[in-house]
Design a protein around this motif. Structure first.
Motif, PDB file in Angstrom:
ATOM      1  N   TYR A 100       2.878   1.626  10.179  1.00 46.31           N
ATOM      2  CA  TYR A 100       1.851   1.247  11.217  1.00 46.31           C
ATOM      3  C   TYR A 100       0.415   1.639  10.731  1.00 46.31           C
ATOM      4  O   TYR A 100      -0.508   1.483  11.881  1.00 46.31           O
ATOM      5  N   THR A 101       0.392   1.930   9.769  1.00 46.98           N
ATOM      6  CA  THR A 101      -1.313   2.036   9.307  1.00 46.98           C
ATOM      7  C   THR A 101      -2.057   1.184   9.029  1.00 46.98           C
ATOM      8  O   THR A 101      -1.251  -0.036   8.907  1.00 46.98           O
ATOM      9  N   SER A 102      -3.397   1.031   9.046  1.00 44.77           N
ATOM     10  CA  SER A 102      -4.011  -0.025   8.855  1.00 44.77           C
ATOM     11  C   SER A 102      -3.801  -0.963   7.611  1.00 44.77           C
ATOM     12  O   SER A 102      -3.851  -2.075   7.545  1.00 44.77           O
ATOM     13  N   ALA A 103      -3.748  -0.134   6.446  1.00 48.17           N
ATOM     14  CA  ALA A 103      -3.355  -0.632   5.396  1.00 48.17           C
ATOM     15  C   ALA A 103      -1.997  -1.364   5.064  1.00 48.17           C
ATOM     16  O   ALA A 103      -1.756  -2.580   4.622  1.00 48.17           O
ATOM     17  N   PRO A 113       0.846  -1.205   0.050  1.00 47.25           N
ATOM     18  CA  PRO A 113      -0.076  -0.029   0.194  1.00 47.25           C
ATOM     19  C   PRO A 113       0.724   1.320  -0.178  1.00 47.25           C
ATOM     20  O   PRO A 113       2.015   1.329   0.239  1.00 47.25           O
ATOM     21  N   GLN A 114       0.164   2.246  -0.458  1.00 46.02           N
ATOM     22  CA  GLN A 114       1.012   3.625  -0.449  1.00 46.02           C
ATOM     23  C   GLN A 114       1.682   3.996   0.848  1.00 46.02           C
ATOM     24  O   GLN A 114       2.895   4.430   0.782  1.00 46.02           O
ATOM     25  N   SER A 115       0.922   3.834   1.911  1.00 44.29           N
ATOM     26  CA  SER A 115       1.568   4.197   3.168  1.00 44.29           C
ATOM     27  C   SER A 115       2.884   3.270   3.509  1.00 44.29           C
ATOM     28  O   SER A 115       4.013   4.036   4.073  1.00 44.29           O
ATOM     29  N   LEU A 116       2.883   2.201   3.330  1.00 37.32           N
ATOM     30  CA  LEU A 116       4.066   1.405   3.336  1.00 37.32           C
ATOM     31  C   LEU A 116       5.234   1.821   2.269  1.00 37.32           C
ATOM     32  O   LEU A 116       6.383   1.856   2.849  1.00 37.32           O
TER      33      LEU A 116
END
Length: 139
Positions: free
Chosen positions: A128-131, A9-12
């Motif tokens: 550490y975002t949910s995604a 995901p984008q956050s990772l």
């Protein structure tokens, strides 16, 4: 045939980029510090232990980031403990103590150090975002 693996995901991906920036900033800080030491008269044998420990540190950090990129959940934990907690403390505490004593480092070093700290904070929060958590659990 195997189905293609889903992209992180984008956050990772942001976390991976921020970790890379933090590592690059650390390498640049090392170069600035070593240059200052050599200018002050230090010799290569004097600096070799510090240089080798930094090479090991940033090589290890790079391997952890690659493991995280590969979906290894344990890498997130190790990055958190070693770099987000211990590493961040080693960056922020001396800088804070110097500031409280009225002895800030040179502007170029201060700028890179603040970039380094910001990159670690962004990298940690982003992984550490949910995604990111869902993607890592699916690995």
């Amino acid at each position: 045939m195997n189905a293609p693996r889903p992209l992180a995901p984008q956050s990772l991906r942001l976390s991976l980029l921020a970790w890379s920036v933090a590592i690059a900033a650390g390498i640049f800080e090392t170069a600035l510090s070593l240059t200052a030491e050599v200018t002050a008269g230090a010799t290569v044998p004097d600096l070799l232990p510090a240089l080798l420990s930094r090479v090991a540190l940033y090589l290890g950090a790079s391997l952890l980031v690659l493991a995280l990129r590969g979906g290894r959940r344990w890498a997130r934990t190790v990055l958190t403990v070693l770099l987000s907690l211990l590493g961040l403390a080693s960056l922020a505490v001396p800088l804070t103590l110097e500031a409280l004593a009225g002895q800030l480092p040179a502007l170029e070093f201060l700028t890179v150090r603040l970039l380094h700290i910001a990159a670690v904070l962004i990298a940690t929060a982003s992984m550490y975002t949910s995604a990111a958590t869902a993607w890592l659990r699916g690995r």
